[in-house]
Scaffold this active site. Structure first.
Site, PDB file in Angstrom:
ATOM      1  N   HIS A 119       1.039  -1.160  -0.098  1.00 52.32           N
ATOM      2  CA  HIS A 119      -0.009  -0.053  -0.176  1.00 52.32           C
ATOM      3  C   HIS A 119       0.698   1.275   0.048  1.00 52.32           C
ATOM      4  O   HIS A 119       0.242   2.392   0.217  1.00 52.32           O
ATOM      5  CB  HIS A 119      -1.007  -0.189   1.280  1.00 52.32           C
ATOM      6  CG  HIS A 119      -2.090  -0.992   1.092  1.00 52.32           C
ATOM      7  ND1 HIS A 119      -2.788  -1.500   2.210  1.00 52.32           N
ATOM      8  CD2 HIS A 119      -2.360  -2.033   0.109  1.00 52.32           C
ATOM      9  CE1 HIS A 119      -3.610  -2.549   1.738  1.00 52.32           C
ATOM     10  NE2 HIS A 119      -3.375  -2.696   0.459  1.00 52.32           N
ATOM     11  N   CYS A 127       3.410  13.952  -7.234  1.00 56.76           N
ATOM     12  CA  CYS A 127       2.862  14.889  -7.689  1.00 56.76           C
ATOM     13  C   CYS A 127       1.810  14.217  -8.688  1.00 56.76           C
ATOM     14  O   CYS A 127       2.147  13.169  -9.499  1.00 56.76           O
ATOM     15  CB  CYS A 127       3.866  15.556  -8.680  1.00 56.76           C
ATOM     16  SG  CYS A 127       2.882  16.961  -9.663  1.00 56.76           S
ATOM     17  N   CYS A 150       6.906  21.027 -11.176  1.00 56.40           N
ATOM     18  CA  CYS A 150       5.832  21.601 -12.105  1.00 56.40           C
ATOM     19  C   CYS A 150       4.631  22.297 -11.530  1.00 56.40           C
ATOM     20  O   CYS A 150       3.650  22.774 -12.193  1.00 56.40           O
ATOM     21  CB  CYS A 150       5.345  20.243 -13.209  1.00 56.40           C
ATOM     22  SG  CYS A 150       4.049  19.368 -12.130  1.00 56.40           S
TER      23      CYS A 150
END
Ligand code: OAD
Length: 239
Positions: A119, A127, A150
């Site tokens: 998990h 991101c 970004c």
């Protein structure tokens, strides 16, 4: 007749290939709440709100606040005797794989080497826009955090309900469950798939399956041995 504990001790010392499946219960004695059962998160919180892509889309700040609280609690916690017993078991076993559903990193901090995290990790941040992943152990001040590459919104690097598990990790876990002589199932309610399916795979391949849990699970009647009690007390006694 030998007791269950004695029989398990024998089986562990003879097994050449051991797989272990752990869940939140192994970290309970380190002070980290479980999800189900007494004091579990999902008794008073909705997993749809906090651990699903839809919940994150609806309220990213709420989700991050919960994760950040957990990160701070986990950072203060220490591996317990159960985690440490699994390190020793790995040291003395020829082929050993630790499959965990936990995102807390306590197995690694205890010293376990061959760990498969089904998990993900609460210390990984990803991101949403560019997919860049980073490890961050620090206290996060800006929530949600923002990607330096970004400026996209970042999310916890964990697997949420409705999401796929990392393919290579799942495949390695399946292989370990298929090929082990013995599967130890520690501190999991065994209700979330595909993780709990590791128990089915091991049973289908005639491994000895041992459940360590203070409470019964859906698999209690199918496994070879059940040991009832806290992992931090039972595991060290099996070595
Ligand atoms: P759960 O919280 O569902 O189950 C914890 C289990 O640990 C229960 O069966 C308890 O009886 C047992 N337990 C409690 N204290 C223990 C102790 N001291 N020693 C041994 N066992 C103990 O946790 P998981 O099965 O890990 O996923 O839950 C699976 C997944 O559901 C988690 O990875 C998480 C959760 O929602 C996501 O968030 C995607």
């Amino acid at each position: 007749m030998p007791s269950n504990a004695e029989a398990v001790r024998q089986a562990l010392s003879h097994a050449e290939s051991i797989a272990v499946l752990t869940g939140a219960g192994i970290s309970a004695e380190s002070g980290i709440p479980t999800f189900r059962g007494a004091g579990g998160y999902w008794n008073h919180l909705r997993f749809e709100d906090l651990a699903s892509p839809q919940g994150f889309a609806a309220n990213p700040k709420l989700v991050w606040t919960w994760y950040e609280e957990r990160r701070r609690d986990i950072a203060k916690a220490k591996p317990n005797a159960g985690h440490l017993a699994l390190v020793e078991l790995e040291r003395r076993t020829k082929a050993f794989t630790l499959i965990t559903q936990n995102v807390d990193g306590l197995h690694e901090r205890a010293g376990s080497q061959n760990v498969l995290r089904l998990h993900g990790s609460i210390w990984t941040i990803r991101c949403e826009k560019c997919g860049a992943e980073r490890t961050d152990l620090s206290e996060l001040t800006e929530l949600p955090p923002v990607c330096v590459n970004c400026q996209g919104r970042e999310r916890p690097g964990v697997v949420w309900f409705g999401e796929m598990l990392p393919e290579q990790v799942l495949s390695a876990a399946g292989k370990a469950a298929r090929t082990c002589d013995l599967l130890l199932v520690v501190g999991t309610a065994a209700q979330v798939y595909p993780a709990a399916g590791m128990i089915d795979i091991a049973l289908e391949h005639h491994a000895v399956v041992v459940e360590i849990n203070p409470d019964a699970t859906p698999y209690s009647d199918e496994v070879t041995y059940t040991l009832r009690g806290p992992a931090g007390e039972l595991l060290p006694n099996l070595l």
